[in-house]
Write a protein that holds these residues in place. Structure first.
Motif, short mmCIF file in Angstrom:
data_model
loop_
_atom_site.label_atom_id
_atom_site.label_comp_id
_atom_site.label_asym_id
_atom_site.label_seq_id
_atom_site.Cartn_x
_atom_site.Cartn_y
_atom_site.Cartn_z
N GLN A 1 -5.58 8.70 -8.35
CA GLN A 1 -5.17 8.64 -7.08
C GLN A 1 -3.37 9.20 -6.76
O GLN A 1 -3.41 9.85 -5.73
CB GLN A 1 -4.74 7.12 -6.47
CG GLN A 1 -6.03 6.32 -6.20
CD GLN A 1 -5.89 4.87 -6.10
OE1 GLN A 1 -4.54 4.69 -5.89
NE2 GLN A 1 -6.83 4.14 -5.82
N THR B 1 0.81 -1.16 0.11
CA THR B 1 0.02 -0.27 0.10
C THR B 1 0.96 1.24 0.03
O THR B 1 0.55 2.24 -0.82
CB THR B 1 -0.90 0.09 1.28
OG1 THR B 1 -1.72 -1.19 1.29
CG2 THR B 1 -1.90 1.24 1.05
N GLU C 1 -9.15 -1.42 4.92
CA GLU C 1 -10.20 -1.49 3.95
C GLU C 1 -11.27 -0.85 3.85
O GLU C 1 -11.93 -0.16 3.01
CB GLU C 1 -10.60 -2.95 3.95
CG GLU C 1 -11.80 -3.37 2.54
CD GLU C 1 -11.98 -5.06 2.84
OE1 GLU C 1 -13.04 -5.09 2.18
OE2 GLU C 1 -11.25 -5.57 3.50
N THR D 1 -3.71 6.80 3.31
CA THR D 1 -4.05 5.54 4.34
C THR D 1 -2.78 4.87 4.71
O THR D 1 -2.37 4.64 5.87
CB THR D 1 -5.07 4.63 3.75
OG1 THR D 1 -6.42 5.57 3.49
CG2 THR D 1 -5.61 3.80 5.01
N HIS E 1 -4.87 -4.97 -3.56
CA HIS E 1 -6.18 -5.54 -3.73
C HIS E 1 -6.31 -7.13 -3.37
O HIS E 1 -7.30 -7.49 -2.86
CB HIS E 1 -6.72 -5.27 -5.15
CG HIS E 1 -7.21 -3.99 -5.27
ND1 HIS E 1 -6.21 -3.05 -5.86
CD2 HIS E 1 -8.14 -3.18 -5.06
CE1 HIS E 1 -6.85 -1.86 -5.91
NE2 HIS E 1 -8.12 -1.89 -5.58
N ALA F 1 -14.33 -0.64 -3.65
CA ALA F 1 -13.22 0.24 -3.88
C ALA F 1 -13.45 0.50 -5.36
O ALA F 1 -13.81 -0.16 -6.16
CB ALA F 1 -12.14 -0.80 -3.62
N LYS G 1 -7.75 8.08 -0.02
CA LYS G 1 -6.92 7.52 -1.24
C LYS G 1 -5.76 6.61 -0.48
O LYS G 1 -5.37 7.05 0.68
CB LYS G 1 -6.04 8.62 -1.98
CG LYS G 1 -7.13 9.66 -2.96
CD LYS G 1 -6.36 10.71 -3.72
CE LYS G 1 -7.51 11.14 -4.66
NZ LYS G 1 -6.91 12.35 -5.41
N ASN G 2 -5.38 5.68 -1.06
CA ASN G 2 -4.37 4.78 -0.54
C ASN G 2 -2.94 5.48 -0.03
O ASN G 2 -2.24 5.00 0.84
CB ASN G 2 -4.03 3.58 -1.45
CG ASN G 2 -5.08 2.68 -1.65
OD1 ASN G 2 -5.99 2.42 -0.59
ND2 ASN G 2 -5.24 1.83 -2.57
N GLU H 1 -10.52 2.94 2.83
CA GLU H 1 -10.82 2.95 1.56
C GLU H 1 -12.08 3.24 0.98
O GLU H 1 -12.55 4.10 0.16
CB GLU H 1 -10.43 1.78 0.70
CG GLU H 1 -9.93 1.87 -0.63
CD GLU H 1 -9.29 0.65 -1.43
OE1 GLU H 1 -9.18 0.48 -2.47
OE2 GLU H 1 -9.20 -0.37 -0.69
#
Length: 432
Positions: free
Chosen positions: A430, A63, A282, A294, A187, A419, A290-291, A285
């Motif tokens: 992103q 991530t 999760e 996080t 994912h 997602a 946005k990843n 998200e």
């Protein structure tokens, strides 16, 4: 498994755990036998926590690398880190202050009619781990393989920052393919998380049944005032955290609470923050964060933003002073708050971290360490409250930093509970 259904099963598992644990505690011929029975329940919890731990390292690494590579800007990393640490420091100070105020107001240790032990033997707390030099050097990994094997979150984060920034500055096709691979790994790991979480009710049952089998419900009655006072203090802290989140997020903070209630329940029932990390990521998200935010803020929060544990340190220290009838002046209490503010940072990896911090600080104020033995029997039930508060604090902190960075997708950008697909367009979005 849908979160609503999972939450229901976890609730049922908690109730069954209490019933079965109480029955085993009542029928056990001796404390030793009860402890042995609890060990069998512990197998269920250990299996679940081991499966959770196998997810954490690859999930954090993939991530963070994917997010930083898409960001491609070291200045943005510094900016996000500064905002996150600013929030963490403010939240930590507030938590400590609330613990101090509520312990003085509720007086949980006054007139405690329990014989106090004369020595601290048997505490087995590694207060030597509370060392600034060792902590700073420990942050930097000597081997990324060793760091991943031990689930050292900060060490993984340091390596991932270097790896992600380096990958972001390479603009060839091979680098972009690796970025896309990392995003796909995220994912895949979230799907693995979904499979593992199906075992959560079993792990919760084992944790609750084991604790009740060993301690029984009688221990909860003996220390009822202390536990009630502590949970009242937690409720006040929750109110402050949610109000602070509302000031930044507005009404979206209630949507966030609804999304993270499942992970919070898992954290409460297992008393383990690690058991929550993958599912919490999760759910954040799904909230639209946005990843890249996080993946950076949440691991930091797991080491520096333990609001429930912070509040517990001041609350417990004053409880021990009251139990021994040792008066503490306002100046001494404020000094202790500041000492705890500094000494409690970054020891999340130390076993029973909150007790370690308190054990190290008590002698500075002429308070007996042996007072910790008073609450060891109910510490699991206190840890449940600390853990769920830590989860709430980190969810709100991550969302707030994302809001400041304009890194939250609109609520209708993806269907609830889904997602965004990992298309080239969404990856570029992103990265924006």
């Amino acid at each position: 498994m849908k979160m609503n259904r999972l939450t229901s099963w976890i609730g049922i598992a908690m109730v069954l755990g209490i019933i079965v644990g109480y029955a085993c505690n009542t029928m056990a011929p001796s404390p030793a036998a009860a402890k042995e029975i609890a060990g069998y329940f512990g197998i269920l919890t250990d299996i679940f926590l081991r499966m959770i731990k196998m997810i954490i390292a690859p999930l954090i690494f993939a991530t963070l690398v994917a997010g930083l590579a898409n960001m491609g800007d070291s200045k943005a990393v510094g900016r996000i880190g500064a905002k996150a640490m600013g929030w963490f420091v403010a939240a930590s100070f507030t938590s400590l202050l609330i613990g101090l105020l509520l312990a003085n107001l509720l007086q949980p240790g006054t007139a405690l009619n329990v014989p106090l032990p004369e020595s601290a033997a048997g505490l087995n707390l590694k207060t030597g781990a509370l060392n600034l030099k060792d902590f700073i050097t420990h942050v930097f990994p000597k081997s990324i393989v060793e760091a991943m094997a031990a689930n050292e979150v900060l060490q993984i984060l340091v390596f991932a920052v270097f790896f992600g920034l380096a990958l972001g500055h390479l603009h060839n096709q091979a680098a972009r393919s690796l970025v896309n691979t990392m995003d796909e790994i995220v994912h895949v790991m979230l799907k693995v998380t979904d499979y593992v979480m199906r075992f959560a009710p079993v792990g919760v049952f084992g944790a609750v049944a084991g604790a009740i089998t060993t301690q029984g419900l009688g221990m909860l009655l003996v220390f009822g005032k202390f536990m009630l006072s502590f949970y009242i203090a937690l409720a006040v802290l929750w109110t402050v955290l949610i109000a602070a989140g509302y000031a930044v997020l507005g009404k979206d903070v209630f949507r966030l609470l609804k999304l993270v209630r499942g992970p919070m329940l898992v954290g409460f029932s297992t008393a383990s923050s690690e058991s929550v990390y993958p599912k919490l990521m999760e759910q954040l998200e799904k909230f639209g964060i946005k990843n890249r935010v996080t993946g950076f803020v949440l691991p930091l929060g797991y080491s520096f933003n333990l609001d429930g544990s912070m509040m517990y340190t001041t609350f417990l220290a004053l409880f021990i002073a009251q139990a021994y009838d040792i008066p503490m002046s306002l100046t001494a209490q404020i000094t202790m708050l500041l000492v705890l503010m500094v000494s409690s940072k970054g020891i999340a990896g130390v076993p029973r971290a909150s007790l370690v911090v308190v054990a190290a600080v008590l002698p500075m104020f002429n308070l007996p360490e042996a007072g910790l033995l008073l609450i060891l029997g109910i510490d699991h039930f206190l840890d449940m409250g600390r853990t769920v508060t830590n989860v709430l604090g980190n969810a709100i902190a991550t969302a707030v930093v994302a809001k400041w960075e304009n890194a939250i997708e609109p609520a209708d950008a993806a269907a609830p509970g889904e997602a965004l697909p990992a298309t080239k367009e969404n990856l570029l979005a992103q990265a924006a």
